[in-house]
Write an enzyme that holds these catalytic residues in place. Sequence first.
Site, PDB file in Angstrom:
ATOM      1  N   TYR A   1     -20.065  20.694 -12.804  1.00 48.99           N
ATOM      2  CA  TYR A   1     -19.410  20.332 -14.074  1.00 48.99           C
ATOM      3  C   TYR A   1     -20.312  20.711 -15.248  1.00 48.99           C
ATOM      4  O   TYR A   1     -19.897  21.396 -16.187  1.00 48.99           O
ATOM      5  CB  TYR A   1     -19.092  18.823 -14.108  1.00 48.99           C
ATOM      6  CG  TYR A   1     -18.969  18.281 -15.507  1.00 48.99           C
ATOM      7  CD1 TYR A   1     -17.812  18.510 -16.256  1.00 48.99           C
ATOM      8  CD2 TYR A   1     -20.030  17.598 -16.114  1.00 48.99           C
ATOM      9  CE1 TYR A   1     -17.720  18.055 -17.566  1.00 48.99           C
ATOM     10  CE2 TYR A   1     -19.941  17.145 -17.425  1.00 48.99           C
ATOM     11  CZ  TYR A   1     -18.791  17.374 -18.141  1.00 48.99           C
ATOM     12  OH  TYR A   1     -18.708  16.944 -19.432  1.00 48.99           O
TER      13      TYR A   1
ATOM     14  N   LYS B   1     -20.085  23.771 -18.418  1.00 55.29           N
ATOM     15  CA  LYS B   1     -20.225  23.595 -19.876  1.00 55.29           C
ATOM     16  C   LYS B   1     -21.206  24.630 -20.421  1.00 55.29           C
ATOM     17  O   LYS B   1     -20.954  25.284 -21.427  1.00 55.29           O
ATOM     18  CB  LYS B   1     -20.700  22.171 -20.203  1.00 55.29           C
ATOM     19  CG  LYS B   1     -19.654  21.100 -19.955  1.00 55.29           C
ATOM     20  CD  LYS B   1     -18.466  21.224 -20.895  1.00 55.29           C
ATOM     21  CE  LYS B   1     -17.368  20.238 -20.616  1.00 55.29           C
ATOM     22  NZ  LYS B   1     -16.081  20.558 -21.255  1.00 55.29           N
TER      23      LYS B   1
ATOM     24  N   SER C   1     -21.151  19.366 -23.960  1.00 56.56           N
ATOM     25  CA  SER C   1     -21.718  18.068 -23.577  1.00 56.56           C
ATOM     26  C   SER C   1     -23.240  18.121 -23.659  1.00 56.56           C
ATOM     27  O   SER C   1     -23.859  19.185 -23.443  1.00 56.56           O
ATOM     28  CB  SER C   1     -21.298  17.786 -22.135  1.00 56.56           C
ATOM     29  OG  SER C   1     -22.083  16.773 -21.578  1.00 56.56           O
TER      30      SER C   1
HETATM   31  C1  UD1 Z   1     -22.078  11.424 -17.214  1.00 58.74           C
HETATM   32  C2  UD1 Z   1     -22.356  12.754 -16.628  1.00 58.74           C
HETATM   33  C3  UD1 Z   1     -22.397  13.766 -17.731  1.00 58.74           C
HETATM   34  C4  UD1 Z   1     -21.089  13.764 -18.494  1.00 58.74           C
HETATM   35  C5  UD1 Z   1     -20.798  12.362 -19.003  1.00 58.74           C
HETATM   36  C6  UD1 Z   1     -19.407  12.307 -19.573  1.00 58.74           C
HETATM   37  C7  UD1 Z   1     -23.672  12.254 -14.608  1.00 58.74           C
HETATM   38  C8  UD1 Z   1     -24.985  12.426 -13.916  1.00 58.74           C
HETATM   39  N1  UD1 Z   1     -23.591  12.735 -15.863  1.00 58.74           N
HETATM   40  O1  UD1 Z   1     -23.134  11.084 -18.091  1.00 58.74           O
HETATM   41  O2  UD1 Z   1     -22.636  15.047 -17.193  1.00 58.74           O
HETATM   42  O3  UD1 Z   1     -21.163  14.645 -19.579  1.00 58.74           O
HETATM   43  O4  UD1 Z   1     -20.862  11.427 -17.927  1.00 58.74           O
HETATM   44  O5  UD1 Z   1     -19.165  11.077 -20.153  1.00 58.74           O
HETATM   45  O6  UD1 Z   1     -22.744  11.710 -14.060  1.00 58.74           O
HETATM   46  N2  UD1 Z   1     -24.333   3.534 -14.837  1.00 58.74           N
HETATM   47  C9  UD1 Z   1     -24.515   2.405 -14.043  1.00 58.74           C
HETATM   48  N3  UD1 Z   1     -23.472   1.971 -13.290  1.00 58.74           N
HETATM   49  C10 UD1 Z   1     -22.252   2.585 -13.266  1.00 58.74           C
HETATM   50  C11 UD1 Z   1     -22.071   3.748 -14.071  1.00 58.74           C
HETATM   51  C12 UD1 Z   1     -23.144   4.190 -14.826  1.00 58.74           C
HETATM   52  O7  UD1 Z   1     -25.599   1.819 -14.030  1.00 58.74           O
HETATM   53  O8  UD1 Z   1     -21.337   2.133 -12.545  1.00 58.74           O
HETATM   54  C13 UD1 Z   1     -25.438   3.998 -15.692  1.00 58.74           C
HETATM   55  C14 UD1 Z   1     -25.945   5.402 -15.379  1.00 58.74           C
HETATM   56  O9  UD1 Z   1     -26.936   5.361 -14.403  1.00 58.74           O
HETATM   57  C15 UD1 Z   1     -26.442   5.835 -16.768  1.00 58.74           C
HETATM   58  C16 UD1 Z   1     -25.514   5.122 -17.749  1.00 58.74           C
HETATM   59  O10 UD1 Z   1     -24.952   4.032 -17.010  1.00 58.74           O
HETATM   60  O11 UD1 Z   1     -27.755   5.366 -16.977  1.00 58.74           O
HETATM   61  C17 UD1 Z   1     -24.396   6.003 -18.271  1.00 58.74           C
HETATM   62  O12 UD1 Z   1     -23.712   6.590 -17.163  1.00 58.74           O
HETATM   63  P1  UD1 Z   1     -22.345   7.395 -17.336  1.00 58.74           P
HETATM   64  O13 UD1 Z   1     -21.397   6.616 -18.176  1.00 58.74           O
HETATM   65  O14 UD1 Z   1     -21.881   7.819 -15.986  1.00 58.74           O
HETATM   66  O15 UD1 Z   1     -22.752   8.662 -18.221  1.00 58.74           O
HETATM   67  P2  UD1 Z   1     -23.917   9.761 -17.947  1.00 58.74           P
HETATM   68  O16 UD1 Z   1     -24.478   9.667 -16.608  1.00 58.74           O
HETATM   69  O17 UD1 Z   1     -24.851   9.689 -19.103  1.00 58.74           O
END
Ligand code: UD1
Length: 334
Positions: A149, A153, A124
């Site tokens: 997690y 990795k 990842s």
């Molecule tokens: C997350 C994990 C990462 C993992 C990946 C798998 C964290 C900190 N990181 O990545 O280690 O490899 O998932 O897919 O969790 N967001 C919102 N509202 C929500 C959900 C997300 O605003 O309800 C935003 C987050 O702040 C971020 C973006 O959407 O800016 C993407 O979030 P997410 O889909 O959870 O992925 P990552 O955080 O990049």
Amino acid sequence: MKILVTGGLGFIGSHTVVELLENGYEVVVIDALYNSSIDVVDKIKIITGKDFKLYVEDVCNKEKLDEIFSIEKPDAVIHFAAYKAVGESVSKPIMYYRNNLVSTLNLCEVMQKYGCNKFVFSSSATVYGDPEVLPITEECKVGGTTNPYGSTKLMNEMILRDINISNPEFSVVILRYFNPIGAHKSGLIGEKPNGIPNNLMPYIVRVATGELEILSIFGNDYPTHDGTGVRDYIHVVDLAKGHLKAIENMKSGVSYYNLGTGMGYSVLDMVKAFEKVNGVKVPYKIVDRRPGDIAECFADPSKAYKELGWKAEFGIEDMMRDSYNFILKCKEDK
Ligand code: UD1
């Protein structure tokens, strides 16, 4: 060529099994059904018109794994089976370290016993921590993971590198995924997280269907074009194809590839794109930042293009359409 796919019924695993079958590979799946469903077996068979062998087993069970290798004698392994919920890994670190590390150790041990020397590992972009430069190349510094997690990795990558040093015949491809979303165009397979989703796309689709009320956007004060977090979202079918390319072009040694599109989209860009493509409103509110989140993360995927001949083909609109289509199909089936 016979490929053993661990976690082959999960989100990325199932799409990879489809691609392998459609390209003439013989596939054996090991899946413990911890975060996947047995229905996926029939769905894969409907999509491909092809059959594959399934062992409902845990890769952490070394005796069983040995037995499976003695029967199947695979030529290569693609290892997806792992726990993947960031928040849960913080509250259950032992469970995460045990599962995500012991599974790889078992596989490597049994592979060496049976002379199977091709390993593709599901890593990842989380291994880069908070990136110092963008876009992220494979040369960028790894480390600074913010949760167990992510650390599993990185530790897996280190384990695989050391095994290759001790046995140069053991070839490894490490694929560092950016943010996989989307689903197969049939709508038969896709991402189905247990409980309330943690990741953005599964949350958006559930707000769109009315299953969840409102999307919380975690912070709008990041140093990005609109203040919300920027990520490199990649269609899961593109990602799946990357695994075939990795198998086809495997070199000796350990190779690292970023699998991303090279494009960064913010959370608000994603909401707008979803609404435009699917004609559905996604209500949202801005809340505090989520601890451990970074501002921006996107790949330089050019190494995978140069060395594997792989690049992402699907755009953001395809990802939005296919993610929604999958969830609508799931609701129809209920
Ligand atoms: C997350 C994990 C990462 C993992 C990946 C798998 C964290 C900190 N990181 O990545 O280690 O490899 O998932 O897919 O969790 N967001 C919102 N509202 C929500 C959900 C997300 O605003 O309800 C935003 C987050 O702040 C971020 C973006 O959407 O800016 C993407 O979030 P997410 O889909 O959870 O992925 P990552 O955080 O990049």
